[in-house]
Design a protein around this motif. Structure first.
Motif, short mmCIF file in Angstrom:
data_model
loop_
_atom_site.label_atom_id
_atom_site.label_comp_id
_atom_site.label_asym_id
_atom_site.label_seq_id
_atom_site.Cartn_x
_atom_site.Cartn_y
_atom_site.Cartn_z
N PHE A 189 -45.61 -39.71 8.75
CA PHE A 189 -45.61 -39.70 10.05
C PHE A 189 -46.55 -38.38 10.77
CE2 PHE A 189 -41.87 -41.95 8.69
CZ PHE A 189 -42.06 -43.07 9.13
N SER A 190 -46.82 -38.64 12.05
CA SER A 190 -47.19 -37.54 12.71
C SER A 190 -46.26 -36.51 13.26
CB SER A 190 -48.03 -37.93 14.12
OG SER A 190 -47.10 -38.12 15.04
N VAL A 223 -39.06 -37.65 17.21
CA VAL A 223 -38.27 -38.79 17.36
C VAL A 223 -37.32 -39.14 16.71
CG1 VAL A 223 -38.97 -41.42 17.04
CG2 VAL A 223 -40.71 -39.66 17.81
N PHE A 224 -37.16 -38.64 15.26
CA PHE A 224 -35.91 -39.01 14.61
C PHE A 224 -34.72 -37.97 14.79
CE2 PHE A 224 -39.15 -39.81 10.94
CZ PHE A 224 -39.11 -41.13 11.25
N ILE A 234 -41.14 -35.85 6.55
CA ILE A 234 -41.42 -36.54 7.77
C ILE A 234 -43.16 -36.51 7.78
CG2 ILE A 234 -41.41 -36.92 10.38
CD1 ILE A 234 -38.75 -35.89 10.27
N ALA A 260 -41.03 -35.06 21.76
CA ALA A 260 -41.71 -36.21 21.12
C ALA A 260 -42.49 -36.79 22.14
CB ALA A 260 -40.70 -37.29 21.20
N ARG A 305 -44.93 -35.74 16.03
CA ARG A 305 -44.23 -36.12 16.98
C ARG A 305 -42.86 -36.82 16.46
NH1 ARG A 305 -46.62 -36.40 21.54
NH2 ARG A 305 -48.95 -36.33 21.59
N PHE A 306 -43.18 -37.12 15.23
CA PHE A 306 -41.79 -38.05 14.66
C PHE A 306 -40.50 -36.80 14.21
CE2 PHE A 306 -44.53 -41.50 14.71
CZ PHE A 306 -43.69 -42.63 14.95
#
Length: 502
Positions: free
Chosen positions: A188-189, A195-196, A184, A120, A191-192
């Motif tokens: 979002f990008s 992140v999630f 996702i 992330a 990275r998420f």
């Protein structure tokens, strides 16, 4: 009371007696409840970690743009994950004998959580790749831990149903990974995607810390450093060589690719020889006496074919949908969802059918459906293929895989003596991941090589890409046809009941 239960569970006579009982409900209630909690904690944890094997597939176009990398480089975010698992998993045979269940679990989930956080926060491709490798280290430990624990704790009469739950982890989690990734990435990008997952992984780690119990008796077990080196060089060399073929873009097979494949093959041959020598004194890193059981050996061949087909489908279909048909990330992710859900819905019924009828009655039609679906895909793929045809083929392939995973898990490990459970589960997991890594590299390399050759001949870019993907599916279809023949050689494990009422 808890100490008494653990002591009883560690006693070999009690374990054999428990296995002889035909139903889990006839065991001591407290012991059965403890065993069930341990298994379900492992199943939930394994689902979370396996989900991350395939989340990168749909994201490849985004990663190529954001990180400035090629498709061949981007697929290494999946291939390196699988390759790391294939290197680490053989070591788990040692870990599961040497250490109790709880610390092994906590180590696996800690590695996975740390890798997820690192991904992330990764500033670039190299850091992201390193984080994926750390994630894979935790995932590699979790799979054999789950299968070995189930084989030790679950009576033969109900193993099919329990293996049905495991097949959800092994097959459905990778199948729905692209869908979750697509949802996702719509907002979002990339990275998420991590992140999630990070807080979920941390929550599973905390739950496991509270609920996980030691259910095995550790014993002294050696570890051979040379075997680890040989497995890393062997599997790594073959997968890297296959990926180098794709980088040629249809301009011929590079000598460096051939060299890596040859080095890998020689290292694997040396690894096998080393294990045969060491297993004579029970010191093998991966005891290959498991292959003396014909059902286990044939099951491994079918696992290899299935995993190559599964990861080829997961990687190539999103690429076709986005690059050729022009679908969005969300649309391509949602297209893969029905098949993933079908595999999940079929898992428990298929498990019950295995307990009742044995594996062969499900494996033969499953392999036939898989082969037929792949041949159809290879025949219909071009720039004008309608989306609904892809959806129908994906659901068909998922149905075939759903009929195969649970029977193979039950038959392969059920054919082994208890002393080889940890080595058998490590072997199954190793071959699955090596097959996934090799399949990903082979199919992407074939796609790139054929597309490059067609482009050089003057074909339109979309037609060239479609031809490359169709060729890859034709290779997978040929392999799946071999699986149909192999399915007839799978037998019911000798300790399985001839009939279980429901």
């Amino acid at each position: 009371m808890t100490d008494d239960l653990v002591t009883r569970d560690r006693d070999d006579d009690e374990v054999r007696a428990r296995a002889a009982v035909g139903s889990a409900s006839e065991r001591d209630p407290a012991t059965a409840r403890r065993d069930s909690i341990v298994i379900w904690v492992l199943i939930v944890a394994a689902f979370v970690v396996i989900l991350n094997e395939t989340v990168m597939g749909v994201a490849i176009p985004h990663l190529m743009e954001d990180l400035g990398i090629t498709a061949v480089a981007a697929q290494w975010l999946t291939t390196a994950f699988l390759l790391t698992m294939s290197i680490v998993i053989p070591i788990t045979g040692f870990l599961l004998q040497r250490f109790p269940t709880r610390p092994v679990f906590l180590t696996a989930m800690s590695l996975f959580t740390a890798g997820t956080v690192g991904a992330a926060l990764a500033p670039g491709f190299e850091a992201l790749l390193a984080a994926r490798v750390v994630q894979a280290g935790g995932t590699a430990i979790m799979l054999p831990l789950l299968m070995t624990t189930v084989m030790q704790l679950e009576p033969p009469a109900t193993r099919g149903r329990r293996m049905g739950s495991i097949s959800v982890v092994i097959s459905v989690a990778p199948a729905i990974g692209p869908t979750i990734s697509g949802l996702i990435l719509t907002t979002f990008s990339w990275r998420f995607m991590f992140v999630f997952v990070a807080p979920i992984a941390a929550a599973v780690l905390v739950i496991g810390w509270r609920l996980m119990r030691n259910v095995t008796e550790p014993k002294e077990a050696p570890i051979d450093a040379l075997s680890i080196v040989l497995s890393a060089v062997g599997f790594g060399g073959i997968v890297f060589g296959l990926s180098r073929i794709g980088e040629a873009q249809g301009e011929g097979v590079p000598l460096s690719a051939i060299a890596w494949i040859v080095v890998g093959a020689l290292a694997i041959a040396a690894f096998v020889w080393r294990q045969i020598v060491l297993q004579r004194v029970d010191d093998a890193l991966l005891d290959l006496r498991t292959f003396r059981e014909r059902t286990f050996a044939v099951s491994i061949v079918m696992f290899v074919i299935m995993m190559m087909a599964l990861f080829g489908m997961i990687i190539l279909l999103p690429l076709f949908m986005q690059e050729v048909l022009g679908l969005s990330v969300l649309q391509s992710g949602l297209m893969l969802l029905p098949g993933g859900l079908l595999m999940g819905l079929c898992a428990r019924p298929v498990g019950r059918a295995v307990d009742r009828f044995g594996p062969r009655v499900l494996l033969v039609p499953g392999a036939a459906i898989l082969a037929a679906g792949l041949w159809v895909l290879a025949a219909i793929l071009d720039a004008s293929t309608p989306w609904w045809a892809l959806l129908a083929c994906h659901v068909t392939l998922s149905a075939g895989l759903a009929l195969m995973f649970t029977p193979l898990f039950t038959a392969s490990l059920g054919a082994l003596p208890r002393t080889l459970y940890s080595h058998g589960s490590a072997t199954v997991s190793t071959m699955q991941q090596v097959a996934g890594a090799a399949g990903t590299a082979l199919f992407v390399s074939t796609m790139a090589a054929v597309a490059g050759a067609r482009t050089a001949e003057g074909a339109a870019p979309l037609d060239a890409a479609a031809a490359g993907i169709a060729t890859s599916f034709a290779i997978a279809a040929g392999l799946a046809t071999c699986a149909v023949v192999a399915a007839f050689f799978i037998q019911r494990p000798v300790d399985a009941p001839e009939h279980v009422g429901h």
